[in-house]
Scaffold this motif. Structure first.
Motif, PDB file in Angstrom:
ATOM      1  N   TYR A 202       2.696  11.596   0.046  1.00 10.18           N
ATOM      2  CA  TYR A 202       2.833  10.350  -1.034  1.00 10.18           C
ATOM      3  C   TYR A 202       1.675  10.127  -1.785  1.00 10.18           C
ATOM      4  O   TYR A 202       1.886   9.911  -2.878  1.00 10.18           O
ATOM      5  N   SER A 203       0.636  10.039  -1.145  1.00 12.28           N
ATOM      6  CA  SER A 203      -0.547   9.758  -1.816  1.00 12.28           C
ATOM      7  C   SER A 203      -1.023  10.695  -2.969  1.00 12.28           C
ATOM      8  O   SER A 203      -1.401  10.253  -3.984  1.00 12.28           O
TER       9      SER A 203
ATOM     10  N   GLU B 281       1.952  10.642   4.517  1.00 11.06           N
ATOM     11  CA  GLU B 281       0.853   9.896   3.861  1.00 11.06           C
ATOM     12  C   GLU B 281       0.235  10.477   2.801  1.00 11.06           C
ATOM     13  O   GLU B 281       0.179  10.227   1.596  1.00 11.06           O
ATOM     14  N   SER B 282      -0.278  11.694   3.275  1.00 12.05           N
ATOM     15  CA  SER B 282      -1.034  12.698   2.293  1.00 12.05           C
ATOM     16  C   SER B 282      -0.022  13.205   1.239  1.00 12.05           C
ATOM     17  O   SER B 282      -0.739  13.187   0.004  1.00 12.05           O
TER      18      SER B 282
ATOM     19  N   SER C 132       0.639  -1.152  -0.065  1.00 12.39           N
ATOM     20  CA  SER C 132      -0.047  -0.147   0.004  1.00 12.39           C
ATOM     21  C   SER C 132       1.060   1.183  -0.273  1.00 12.39           C
ATOM     22  O   SER C 132       1.832   1.338   0.550  1.00 12.39           O
TER      23      SER C 132
ATOM     24  N   ARG D  13       0.242   3.696   2.002  1.00 17.98           N
ATOM     25  CA  ARG D  13       0.297   4.157   3.406  1.00 17.98           C
ATOM     26  C   ARG D  13       1.703   3.253   3.720  1.00 17.98           C
ATOM     27  O   ARG D  13       2.482   3.911   4.512  1.00 17.98           O
ATOM     28  N   THR D  14       1.868   2.020   3.652  1.00 16.49           N
ATOM     29  CA  THR D  14       3.058   1.309   4.080  1.00 16.49           C
ATOM     30  C   THR D  14       4.155   2.147   3.721  1.00 16.49           C
ATOM     31  O   THR D  14       5.286   2.040   4.465  1.00 16.49           O
TER      32      THR D  14
ATOM     33  N   LYS E 278      -7.785   2.450  -0.324  1.00  9.60           N
ATOM     34  CA  LYS E 278      -6.470   2.801   0.361  1.00  9.60           C
ATOM     35  C   LYS E 278      -6.799   4.044   1.074  1.00  9.60           C
ATOM     36  O   LYS E 278      -7.834   4.984   0.515  1.00  9.60           O
ATOM     37  N   GLY E 279      -6.032   4.357   2.296  1.00  6.31           N
ATOM     38  CA  GLY E 279      -6.328   5.466   3.027  1.00  6.31           C
ATOM     39  C   GLY E 279      -7.675   5.513   3.420  1.00  6.31           C
ATOM     40  O   GLY E 279      -8.472   4.717   3.643  1.00  6.31           O
TER      41      GLY E 279
ATOM     42  N   ALA F 298       4.715   5.039   2.581  1.00 11.51           N
ATOM     43  CA  ALA F 298       5.123   6.327   3.144  1.00 11.51           C
ATOM     44  C   ALA F 298       5.374   6.199   4.409  1.00 11.51           C
ATOM     45  O   ALA F 298       6.479   6.716   4.935  1.00 11.51           O
ATOM     46  N   PHE F 299       4.811   5.455   5.481  1.00  9.02           N
ATOM     47  CA  PHE F 299       5.030   5.233   6.824  1.00  9.02           C
ATOM     48  C   PHE F 299       6.630   4.635   6.892  1.00  9.02           C
ATOM     49  O   PHE F 299       7.572   5.227   7.753  1.00  9.02           O
TER      50      PHE F 299
END
Length: 186
Positions: free
Chosen positions: A38-39, A35-36, A23, A25-26, A110-111, A28-29
């Motif tokens: 990268y998304s 996260e926002s 994902s 999220r993963t 996602k997200g 980015a973390f």
């Protein structure tokens, strides 16, 4: 959202998935990126700075020129990792099919906000409800929710027809139940 940002975002997503980051999220973390941010880069809603483009290319081990233009090999040394090159090519083809409309797909969940194919998601929920109502398997609702989302994400990103989607859903549920029985017996 510019067409260039959108295309870079598609290549970014393909490279992330080929690098086994399930994902956004993963990814980015694990890389300490908001996260926002990268998304938005991956969806093309936010343009990439040259620094971020270079950062992502290093983190995903892809050629920054390819990430920017899509030309050439995704890797600095062509043939460096043929398996990952094939994964990226497959992801890019799926994304192109999505964009040109030859494959009706909704992006995976996602997200916190997502557009989803409600018909497919309801098919997943119905199949799980029917399957688990007939069995004596005890499972937490959190695990069922996670599994529903996993099945949906796996099915929505494939290019199978509706009949095969239902088979894929049922096979995934059967696999989950086998795994739960094994864990219970252990």
């Amino acid at each position: 959202m510019s067409k260039l940002s959108e295309q870079i975002g598609l290549r970014l997503r393909a490279a992330r998935r080929a690098a086994n980051f399930r994902s956004a999220r993963t990814f980015a973390f694990q890389n300490e990126i908001p996260e926002s941010t990268y998304s938005q880069h991956e969806t093309g809603k936010r343009a990439l700075s040259p620094e971020m483009l270079l950062n992502y290319s290093q983190l995903l081990n892809v050629d920054p020129g390819w990430l920017l233009t899509g030309d050439g090999s995704p890797y600095l040394m062509q043939g460096q990792d043929q398996e990952r090159e094939q994964l990226i090519s497959q992801e890019m083809q799926n994304l192109r099919n999505f964009l040109d409309g030859s494959m009706y797909k909704i992006p995976p969940i996602k997200g916190r906000i997502a557009l989803i194919d409600m018909e497919l998601f309801l098919d997943v929920l119905r199949a799980i409800a029917v399957s688990f109502s007939n069995d004596k398997i005890s499972v937490s609702y959190e695990d069922l929710i996670d599994f529903c989302i996993d099945i949906y994400n796996n099915v929505v990103t494939t290019s199978v027809n509706e009949k095969n989607r239902k088979s894929m859903i049922n096979l995934s549920i059967s696999s989950l139940k086998r795994g739960m029985r094994k864990n219970k017996d252990s």
